[in-house]
Design a protein around this motif. Structure first.
Motif, short mmCIF file in Angstrom:
data_model
loop_
_atom_site.label_atom_id
_atom_site.label_comp_id
_atom_site.label_asym_id
_atom_site.label_seq_id
_atom_site.Cartn_x
_atom_site.Cartn_y
_atom_site.Cartn_z
N ALA A 196 -89.17 -11.37 -8.69
CA ALA A 196 -88.98 -11.49 -10.14
C ALA A 196 -87.73 -12.33 -10.39
O ALA A 196 -86.64 -11.96 -9.94
CB ALA A 196 -88.85 -10.13 -10.81
N THR B 121 -99.30 -14.76 -8.69
CA THR B 121 -98.38 -14.48 -9.78
C THR B 121 -99.11 -13.65 -10.82
O THR B 121 -100.23 -13.96 -11.18
CB THR B 121 -97.89 -15.78 -10.43
OG1 THR B 121 -97.18 -16.52 -9.43
CG2 THR B 121 -96.97 -15.52 -11.59
N GLY B 122 -98.45 -12.61 -11.24
CA GLY B 122 -99.07 -11.76 -12.26
C GLY B 122 -98.09 -11.46 -13.36
O GLY B 122 -96.92 -11.78 -13.26
N GLY B 123 -98.62 -10.81 -14.38
CA GLY B 123 -97.88 -10.54 -15.59
C GLY B 123 -96.53 -9.98 -15.34
O GLY B 123 -95.70 -9.89 -16.17
N ARG C 152 -86.82 -11.52 -17.70
CA ARG C 152 -87.55 -11.70 -16.45
C ARG C 152 -88.73 -12.63 -16.63
O ARG C 152 -89.38 -12.63 -17.68
CB ARG C 152 -88.13 -10.37 -16.00
CG ARG C 152 -87.21 -9.49 -15.25
CD ARG C 152 -88.00 -8.28 -14.81
NE ARG C 152 -87.40 -7.69 -13.63
CZ ARG C 152 -88.08 -6.99 -12.74
NH1 ARG C 152 -89.38 -6.80 -12.89
NH2 ARG C 152 -87.47 -6.47 -11.71
N GLY C 153 -89.03 -13.34 -15.58
CA GLY C 153 -90.26 -14.11 -15.56
C GLY C 153 -91.39 -13.27 -15.01
O GLY C 153 -91.19 -12.12 -14.61
N PRO C 154 -92.60 -13.81 -14.99
CA PRO C 154 -93.74 -13.10 -14.41
C PRO C 154 -93.48 -12.77 -12.93
O PRO C 154 -92.83 -13.55 -12.23
CB PRO C 154 -94.89 -14.11 -14.54
CG PRO C 154 -94.47 -15.04 -15.63
CD PRO C 154 -92.98 -15.13 -15.53
N VAL C 155 -93.98 -11.62 -12.52
CA VAL C 155 -93.77 -11.17 -11.14
C VAL C 155 -94.76 -11.89 -10.22
O VAL C 155 -95.95 -12.01 -10.54
CB VAL C 155 -93.97 -9.64 -11.05
CG1 VAL C 155 -93.90 -9.17 -9.60
CG2 VAL C 155 -92.93 -8.93 -11.91
N ALA C 156 -94.26 -12.39 -9.11
CA ALA C 156 -95.11 -13.02 -8.10
C ALA C 156 -95.13 -12.14 -6.87
O ALA C 156 -94.10 -11.57 -6.49
CB ALA C 156 -94.58 -14.41 -7.76
N GLN D 118 -84.87 -13.40 -12.78
CA GLN D 118 -84.25 -12.89 -14.00
C GLN D 118 -83.03 -13.72 -14.34
O GLN D 118 -82.30 -14.15 -13.45
CB GLN D 118 -83.91 -11.41 -13.88
CG GLN D 118 -83.08 -11.04 -12.67
CD GLN D 118 -83.06 -9.52 -12.44
OE1 GLN D 118 -84.09 -8.85 -12.55
NE2 GLN D 118 -81.90 -9.00 -12.12
N ALA E 111 -93.12 -18.73 -14.69
CA ALA E 111 -93.74 -18.23 -13.47
C ALA E 111 -93.36 -19.11 -12.28
O ALA E 111 -93.37 -20.33 -12.36
CB ALA E 111 -95.26 -18.22 -13.64
#
Ligand SMILES: [Zn+2]
Length: 310
Positions: free
Chosen positions: A276, A308-310, A284-288, A278, A191
């Motif tokens: 995101a 930051t979310g899932g 991909r990492g968690p979306v902020a 990538q 994240a």
């Protein structure tokens, strides 16, 4: 040719480049008595030796390697076999003599040294080279084991052929081997931290954020996996599910703190941006997400912290 480390009647075989014609899981050297082979690792290759020992001990072969003090060890693992990821070992059991395994110095690839040690322990068990197939006992390495994807390492240490050979000699049962021979060197992007948005004097939007370095699963040398930053834009509040569909931009990114331009003046109003990270493996990492209010005249003002979310 078999480069020999000739001490009396010891048969010692180099791990590298020995073109020994071989049948499947060829044997050489006498079998060890009992069910335990004690060893002592006097090198700094702690992780590689443990991983190689674990591979043999969990293979289903009715023979265990057990770490003991140097004094009590029947197998002594030392350095002194030149430079690099290579090794040499006694083949099989020889009564009254402590069996040597010698490793090269300065191998920076933990996964490769794991295979070298597993190969040499195979020699200790009495296995010779099997060069016709993918095997840890293949004296020419992994050239028959398929191509390795970028930023992966060969995490399947022993092949069925290796285990079959040792089981035929010591008993036991050939256990299941991992289906995929390769594992990623790096974990997926983590994240992002500290996301903020800012407006330039001309109304352009820039993001400040920190992208943490990914977890490294094995201590191999080599570059860190490359990443890009995908940026998405939404008018108004951030949607519940962001960073889907085609991005506004995809830009190169580095690990660590950075400021990156993300948008030309988007016009007045409230805008949501989603980010995101990538990697080149497609993960991909968690979306902020973060929002920013752009005033009608586009003057520098408001920054909004992100989430930051899932
Ligand atoms: Zn060898």
């Amino acid at each position: 040719m078999r480069p020999a480390f000739a001490v009396a009647a010891l048969a010692l075989v180099l791990s590298a480049a020995c073109a020994t014609p071989a049948q499947a899981y060829r044997y050489d050297g006498p079998r060890w008595p009992g069910r335990t082979i004690t060893y002592h690792n006097a090198t700094g290759y702690t992780t590689a030796v443990r991983a190689a020992v674990r591979a043999w001990n969990s293979s289903g072969v009715r023979m265990r390697f057990r770490a003991v003090s140097r004094r009590n060890a029947r197998v002594l693992i030392t350095g002194g076999h030149g430079e690099g990821c290579r090794g040499v070992a006694q083949v099989g059991f020889h009564r009254g003599r402590r069996a040597p395994v010698r490793l090269g110095r300065g191998c920076a690839y933990e996964s490769l040294m794991t295979h070298v040690v597993a190969h040499e322990l195979g020699h200790i068990l009495g296995l010779d080279h099997e060069n016709r197939t993918c095997a840890v006992m293949n004296g020419s390495g992994v050239e028959r084991c398929g191509s390795q994807p970028a930023f992966h390492f060969r995490c399947r240490v022993l092949e069925r052929d290796d285990v079959r050979g040792a089981v035929r000699r010591y008993g036991g049962r050939v256990g299941t081997v991992r289906r995929d021979p390769f594992c990623p060197v790096f974990g997926p992007p983590a994240a992002s931290l500290g996301l903020t948005l800012g407006l330039a004097a001309d109304g352009a939007v820039a993001a400040g954020l920190t992208i943490p370095a990914p977890q490294r699963f094995v201590g191999d040398a080599g570059p860190t996996i490359f990443i890009r930053l995908a940026v998405y834009r939404y008018a108004g509040a951030c949607p519940a599910v962001a960073a889907e569909g085609p991005p506004l931009i995809v830009t190169g990114a580095d690990y660590g703190p950075q400021v990156t331009p993300v948008d030309y003046p988007p016009g007045p109003g409230v805008w949501c941006y989603a980010f995101a990270v990538q990697d080149v493996g497609g993960r991909r990492g968690p979306v902020a997400t973060a929002s920013i209010a752009v005033p009608p005249r586009g003057t520098v003002h408001q920054t909004t912290r992100g989430a930051t979310g899932g």
